[in-house]
Design an enzyme around this catalytic site. Structure first.
Site, short mmCIF file in Angstrom:
data_model
loop_
_atom_site.label_atom_id
_atom_site.label_comp_id
_atom_site.label_asym_id
_atom_site.label_seq_id
_atom_site.Cartn_x
_atom_site.Cartn_y
_atom_site.Cartn_z
N CYS A 135 -9.74 0.34 -2.88
CA CYS A 135 -10.12 -0.68 -1.78
C CYS A 135 -10.50 0.21 -0.57
O CYS A 135 -11.67 0.60 -0.52
CB CYS A 135 -9.10 -1.65 -1.54
SG CYS A 135 -9.70 -3.19 -1.12
N GLY A 182 -5.36 -0.49 2.57
CA GLY A 182 -4.74 -0.53 3.97
C GLY A 182 -5.85 -1.29 4.71
O GLY A 182 -6.88 -1.78 4.30
N GLU A 211 -4.67 -1.86 -9.77
CA GLU A 211 -3.02 -1.50 -9.91
C GLU A 211 -2.57 -2.86 -10.24
O GLU A 211 -1.42 -3.08 -11.00
CB GLU A 211 -2.44 -0.90 -8.72
CG GLU A 211 -2.46 -1.87 -7.40
CD GLU A 211 -3.73 -1.52 -6.57
OE1 GLU A 211 -4.76 -1.11 -7.00
OE2 GLU A 211 -3.55 -1.89 -5.36
N HIS A 219 -8.61 -3.84 -6.60
CA HIS A 219 -7.08 -3.30 -6.87
C HIS A 219 -6.82 -3.05 -8.44
O HIS A 219 -6.18 -4.25 -8.68
CB HIS A 219 -6.06 -3.94 -5.92
CG HIS A 219 -6.03 -4.23 -4.51
ND1 HIS A 219 -5.52 -3.19 -3.79
CD2 HIS A 219 -6.89 -4.76 -3.69
CE1 HIS A 219 -5.69 -3.12 -2.66
NE2 HIS A 219 -6.77 -4.26 -2.51
N THR A 278 31.65 -10.09 -4.82
CA THR A 278 31.25 -11.10 -5.97
C THR A 278 32.15 -12.29 -6.14
O THR A 278 31.37 -13.53 -6.03
CB THR A 278 31.23 -10.46 -7.42
OG1 THR A 278 30.43 -9.14 -7.12
CG2 THR A 278 30.57 -11.27 -8.44
N1 GLN Z 1 -9.08 -3.09 5.33
C1 GLN Z 1 -10.17 -3.18 4.25
C2 GLN Z 1 -10.61 -4.77 4.24
O1 GLN Z 1 -10.30 -5.61 4.74
C3 GLN Z 1 -9.48 -2.77 2.79
C4 GLN Z 1 -8.51 -3.93 2.48
C5 GLN Z 1 -7.53 -3.29 1.35
O2 GLN Z 1 -7.51 -2.18 1.06
N2 GLN Z 1 -6.97 -3.95 0.79
O3 GLN Z 1 -11.98 -5.02 3.55
#
Ligand code: GLN
Length: 551
Positions: free
Chosen positions: A395, A368, A528, A526, A198
């Site tokens: 999603c 994803g 979340e 999403h 530090t």
């Molecule tokens: N791959 C998918 C799309 O592009 C889902 C994207 C995601 O899950 N954020 O629509």
């Protein structure tokens, strides 16, 4: 919005010393929280020193989650922490990267806005940073802005942002303070906390002309008096200004811990503000945090994805908002969320492994991209559907639910998303025409549906029961959609689209009726991104309640 005309806006910069990953984002958020609890209007900024103009093009295994703001801007996960702690909605103006700053300075130069001057890295880049911070703080109607500078002092990358701090401090010393979040290691061979790293970090910061006003000392244990004294003497701060920040069971403990070291009083004093009484915000916070600690029993959730492993290391940073949303909902239902990361490719190698899913109370497939591990995810969704195991898709988790349903119930053999199989005979999930055009132009930065969109929720559905209202705004980040041409067939096959875009064209939530499955629901958006400790997301709460019933 508060009046900002005649008041001195205050600026608190948060920089990192010694190493990254010790909680600068949580420190920034927690400072905001305690200032809010003393009646100040707070806004927050994240500065990322990389060249990428936004975080959208970065792989989450490298940089963690891409957090999407209401206006659709793709930013760093720390922005999510600020929103979750402070219950404010930030915009693209609260986020900055080196790339973004340079881009606007260069554009301005091309526009002849510098009146023939030689445009230089210093001062023009720091001046642009300062101008952005000031303008947005004003727009946000804040009394105080907290600005987190990414990376660690001593890195070449963030020098220009430290320069901005130095310049702002010269301009109005009484309005600007710097907090350094440092790390105090305890080497196992010595068993004692060491402050030397530090001391070096402060010296490095001093080399840029900036002196920290407060040092937040992250360590595995609380700091003892001796260590505080040492840091004070060698780093030129008062002992009181060394704040002990030990490891915590829950990140939501941090604002409460800061107040144990009287951080809000110190900040008020340093900023020349008259200290105010706690307005109840922190009391409420404390009550909820107590619930986190006193939760009895767990809910076991399996999260099936692909981003988790880099070598032996499990990288859950890519799903930070999902993790937090589960924690918020768990706190609400009085349980602890126990999460297990499951790699979907495991089920492709050994389908017998699917039976292991029975040990969980519920399964989540989060967002994803791409092709890897998709057949494994489809197998998981089928398993959940047939075994009546609670399933919550986010999603990609909804798009794959639709693919699975089309294949197994509608008997559309090899139905797919064109993201995975562009040549499928049954493109039940497909890219929308306007996104196709962007892709053709290789304009990848703009090919997604991003940010807030309204969804209409249909009565007498799980979704409606959870939300308790018929219209919601939720955040999106995807290129593909359920193909409108297959919607009628899917509905006839028994799938319910319980939420759609207001014009009814885009499917927003898919679910099975309660009498067929305890919880089989997925969202195109999403959820979340909008959950917080004080306002857990209703769909996460509904999912956990279903998981508890399974127990
Ligand atoms: N791959 C998918 C799309 O592009 C889902 C994207 C995601 O899950 N954020 O629509």
């Amino acid at each position: 919005m508060a009046k900002t005309k005649n008041k001195h806006i205050k600026y608190i910069f948060v920089v990192g010393g010694v190493m990254s990953g010790v909680g600068k984002g949580i420190t920034t958020s927690s400072i905001g929280k305690i200032l809010q609890s003393r009646g100040l209007h707070v806004t927050a900024f994240k500065i990322d020193p990389y060249i990428n103009v936004d975080a959208g093009t970065m792989n989450p295994t490298e940089h963690g989650e891409v957090f999407v703001l209401k206006d659709g801007y793709e930013t760093d996960q720390d922005m999510g922490n600020y929103e979750r702690f402070l219950n404010i909605e930030l915009s693209r103006d609260n986020y900055m990267t080196t790339g973004m700053v340079y881009k606007s300075v260069i554009e301005r130069e091309r526009n002849l806005e510098y009146a023939g001057k030689c445009v230089q890295v210093v001062p023009h880049i720091p001046l642009e940073v300062i101008a952005r911070i000031k303008k947005t703080t004003k727009k946000d109607g804040a009394d105080v802005a907290i600005i987190e500078v990414g990376g660690t002092v001593g890195e070449y990358e963030n020098i220009l942002f430290l320069e901005a701090i130095r310049m702002m401090k010269i301009e109005s010393p009484e309005d600007v303070i710097t907090v350094m979040v440092s790390y105090i290691p305890t080497p196992s061979t010595i068993g004692e906390m060491k402050t030397k790293p530090t001391q070096h970090a402060v010296r490095t910061l001093n080399g840029t002309g900036v002196q920290p006003d407060i040092i937040v000392a992250r360590a595995s244990r609380p700091l003892d008096e001796k260590r505080k004294e040492k840091i004070a003497v060698f780093c030129s701060v008062r002992k009181e200004d060394v704040i002990s920040a030990p490891d915590v069971e829950s990140i939501y403990d941090v604002p409460l811990n800061f107040e144990k070291d009287h951080l809000s009083a110190i900040l008020f004093h340093k900023l020349g503000l008259k200290m105010r009484r706690e307005n109840g915000t922190l009391k409420e916070w404390e009550k909820i945090v107590k619930r986190i600690h006193s939760a009895e029993g767990g809910v076991h959730i399996g999260i099936v994805g692909k981003y988790f492993k880099t070598g032996d290391y499990v990288l859950s940073d890519a799903y930070i908002s999902v993790i937090e949303a589960l924690k918020h909902a768990a706190c609400k239902v009085g349980r602890k969320a126990i999460l297990t990361w499951i790699d979907s490719t495991d089920f492709e190698e050994d389908p017998k492994k699917l039976a292991e899913l029975e040990q969980y109370d519920g399964i989540i497939i989060p967002g994803g991209f791409g092709k890897r591990g998709i057949e494994g995810k489809l197998a998981v969704i089928r398993y959940c559907r047939l075994k009546k195991l609670p399933y919550f898709g986010l999603c990609y988790g909804m798009q794959l639910l639709v693919v699975e349903y089309a294949r197994d119930v509608l008997k559309l053999k090899d139905a797919h998303s064109t993201e995975v199989n562009p040549a499928t005979v049954y493109p039940v999930v497909d890219i929308m025409p306007e996104q196709k055009e962007n892709m053709r132009k290789k304009n990848y930065g703009a090919t997604m549906r991003l940010g807030h969109y309204e969804a209409k929720i249909i009565a007498k559905t799980l979704a409606r029961e959870a939300y308790g209202k018929e219209s919601v705004l939720e955040r999106h980040r995807h290129r593909y959609e359920v193909n409108p041409e297959y919607v009628d067939d899917l509905k006839k096959g028994g799938l319910i689209f319980s939420a759609t875009s207001p014009d009814g064209v885009l499917m927003e939530i898919a679910e099975l009726p309660k009498k067929r499955h305890p919880f089989f629901l997925a969202t195109q958006f999403h959820p979340e991104f909008q959950s917080s400790l004080l306002h857990p997301h209703p769909l996460f709460v509904a999912f956990l309640k279903a998981c508890m019933k399974k127990q």
